[in-house]
Every structure is written in C-alpha cells, then in structure tokens.
Design a protein around this motif. Structure first.
Motif, short mmCIF file in Angstrom:
data_model
loop_
_atom_site.label_atom_id
_atom_site.label_comp_id
_atom_site.label_asym_id
_atom_site.label_seq_id
_atom_site.Cartn_x
_atom_site.Cartn_y
_atom_site.Cartn_z
N TYR A 85 9.76 -18.01 -0.36
CA TYR A 85 9.66 -17.28 0.89
C TYR A 85 8.53 -16.26 0.83
N TRP A 86 7.95 -16.00 2.02
CA TRP A 86 6.82 -15.06 2.13
C TRP A 86 7.11 -14.00 3.18
N GLY A 87 6.58 -12.82 2.94
CA GLY A 87 6.58 -11.80 3.95
C GLY A 87 5.42 -11.99 4.90
N GLN A 88 5.29 -11.07 5.85
CA GLN A 88 4.26 -11.21 6.88
C GLN A 88 2.92 -10.62 6.46
N GLY A 89 2.92 -9.87 5.38
CA GLY A 89 1.69 -9.30 4.85
C GLY A 89 1.44 -7.88 5.32
N THR A 90 0.72 -7.15 4.48
CA THR A 90 0.30 -5.79 4.83
C THR A 90 -1.15 -5.62 4.42
N GLN A 91 -1.95 -5.03 5.30
CA GLN A 91 -3.38 -4.93 5.07
C GLN A 91 -3.71 -3.73 4.20
N VAL A 92 -4.55 -3.97 3.21
CA VAL A 92 -5.10 -2.90 2.36
C VAL A 92 -6.61 -2.93 2.51
N VAL A 93 -7.17 -1.79 2.86
CA VAL A 93 -8.62 -1.66 2.98
C VAL A 93 -9.08 -0.54 2.06
N VAL A 94 -9.98 -0.88 1.16
CA VAL A 94 -10.53 0.11 0.22
C VAL A 94 -11.99 0.33 0.61
N SER A 95 -12.26 1.50 1.16
CA SER A 95 -13.59 1.76 1.69
C SER A 95 -13.82 3.26 1.79
N SER A 96 -15.07 3.64 1.60
CA SER A 96 -15.42 5.05 1.78
C SER A 96 -15.93 5.30 3.19
N GLN A 104 18.36 -18.20 2.67
CA GLN A 104 17.23 -17.64 3.39
C GLN A 104 17.01 -16.20 2.94
N VAL A 105 15.76 -15.85 2.72
CA VAL A 105 15.38 -14.49 2.32
C VAL A 105 14.38 -13.96 3.33
N GLN A 106 14.61 -12.76 3.80
CA GLN A 106 13.65 -12.09 4.67
C GLN A 106 12.95 -11.01 3.85
N LEU A 107 11.63 -10.98 3.96
CA LEU A 107 10.81 -10.04 3.21
C LEU A 107 9.97 -9.22 4.17
N VAL A 108 10.00 -7.91 4.00
CA VAL A 108 9.22 -7.02 4.87
C VAL A 108 8.39 -6.09 4.00
N GLU A 109 7.07 -6.23 4.09
CA GLU A 109 6.17 -5.38 3.32
C GLU A 109 5.83 -4.10 4.09
N SER A 110 5.49 -3.08 3.34
CA SER A 110 5.02 -1.84 3.93
C SER A 110 4.15 -1.12 2.90
N GLY A 111 3.43 -0.11 3.38
CA GLY A 111 2.65 0.72 2.48
C GLY A 111 1.16 0.47 2.46
N GLY A 112 0.71 -0.53 3.20
CA GLY A 112 -0.73 -0.77 3.25
C GLY A 112 -1.44 0.29 4.06
N GLY A 113 -2.77 0.24 4.01
CA GLY A 113 -3.55 1.19 4.77
C GLY A 113 -4.96 1.28 4.25
N LEU A 114 -5.64 2.34 4.69
CA LEU A 114 -7.02 2.59 4.30
C LEU A 114 -7.05 3.64 3.19
N VAL A 115 -7.78 3.35 2.13
CA VAL A 115 -7.88 4.28 1.01
C VAL A 115 -9.30 4.24 0.47
N GLN A 116 -9.74 5.36 -0.07
CA GLN A 116 -11.08 5.43 -0.64
C GLN A 116 -11.11 4.78 -2.02
N PRO A 117 -12.26 4.29 -2.43
CA PRO A 117 -12.38 3.76 -3.80
C PRO A 117 -11.91 4.79 -4.82
N GLY A 118 -11.16 4.32 -5.81
CA GLY A 118 -10.59 5.20 -6.81
C GLY A 118 -9.23 5.74 -6.46
N GLY A 119 -8.81 5.52 -5.22
CA GLY A 119 -7.53 6.03 -4.77
C GLY A 119 -6.36 5.13 -5.14
N SER A 120 -5.19 5.50 -4.65
CA SER A 120 -3.96 4.78 -4.99
C SER A 120 -3.16 4.48 -3.73
N LEU A 121 -2.41 3.41 -3.81
CA LEU A 121 -1.44 3.04 -2.79
C LEU A 121 -0.23 2.43 -3.47
#
Length: 120
Positions: free
Chosen positions: A109-120, A1-18
C-alpha cells in the motif's frame, strides 16, 4: 486494507531538517514492513529507507548518515527524520506498507505523498 497519510513536507533551505510522518490505519501496524520512497518528475520512484516489523533498517546510499527512519507502533506511525538536506533531496516522498502473508500473498500500500522542496 491499510490507509497511509503522510505529513511534514514543505520548503526548507539546504542544510536544514524536516521530519516526515506517516500515520497508518486499517490494520495491525506492527506486522507491516514500512518504507519511505521518493519520486521526481520523469524519474522512477526510488527507495529512501525501510524499517521492518522487527525494527531492522535499510537506507539508500544517498541518504545514509543524514536520514533516519523510525517507527512508533503505539502510535501507528513511521517517521523519516531528514537532516543536512540537499537540493537533490527535492521530491515527492511516499510512505509504503508491505508484507507477505503466511500463504505467500503479497500486500503493498502507498500513501498519497508529501512534497519536499530543498531550495534557498
């Protein structure tokens, strides 16, 4: 069994980085092929990038040259550096671990997911 935990998602402007991170536990990390996938509502989950246990990488055409997948086996973590982000990169990003045993048993195995939104 493998547990996966994602992090680092968020809101970023076009052209930005995450940078997304996926911390794994429960198994020997170095033997797993790791990947990042993404999904938007109403669409199928699609491959973004993969990295094998040996370090070989593969990318979707839509992210080549902009995204970089890497892994740190000492930290049991896989990363996805995303640069030059576009609105069409908006999605829930999922971490994946998969391998096939010597007896041909497939593990996935899958993690629970992290949301990424790219928007100005």
């Amino acid at each position: 069994q493998v547990q996966l935990v994602e992090s680092g998602g968020g809101l970023v402007q076009p052209g930005g980085s995450l940078r997304l991170s996926c911390a794994a536990s429960g198994s020997i990390f170095s033997i797993w092929n790791m990947g990042w996938y993404r999904q938007t509502p109403g669409l199928q989950r699609e491959l973004v990038a993969t990295i094998t246990s040996g370090g070989s990488t593969n990318y979707a055409d839509s992210v080549k040259g902009r995204f970089t997948i890497s892994r740190d086996n000492a930290k049991n973590t896989v990363y996805l550096q995303m640069n030059s982000l576009k609105p069409e990169d908006t999605a829930v990003y999922f971490c994946n671990a998969e391998r096939t045993s010597r007896s041909a048993v497939k593990y996935n195995y899958w993690g629970q997911g992290t949301q990424v939104v790219v928007s100005s």
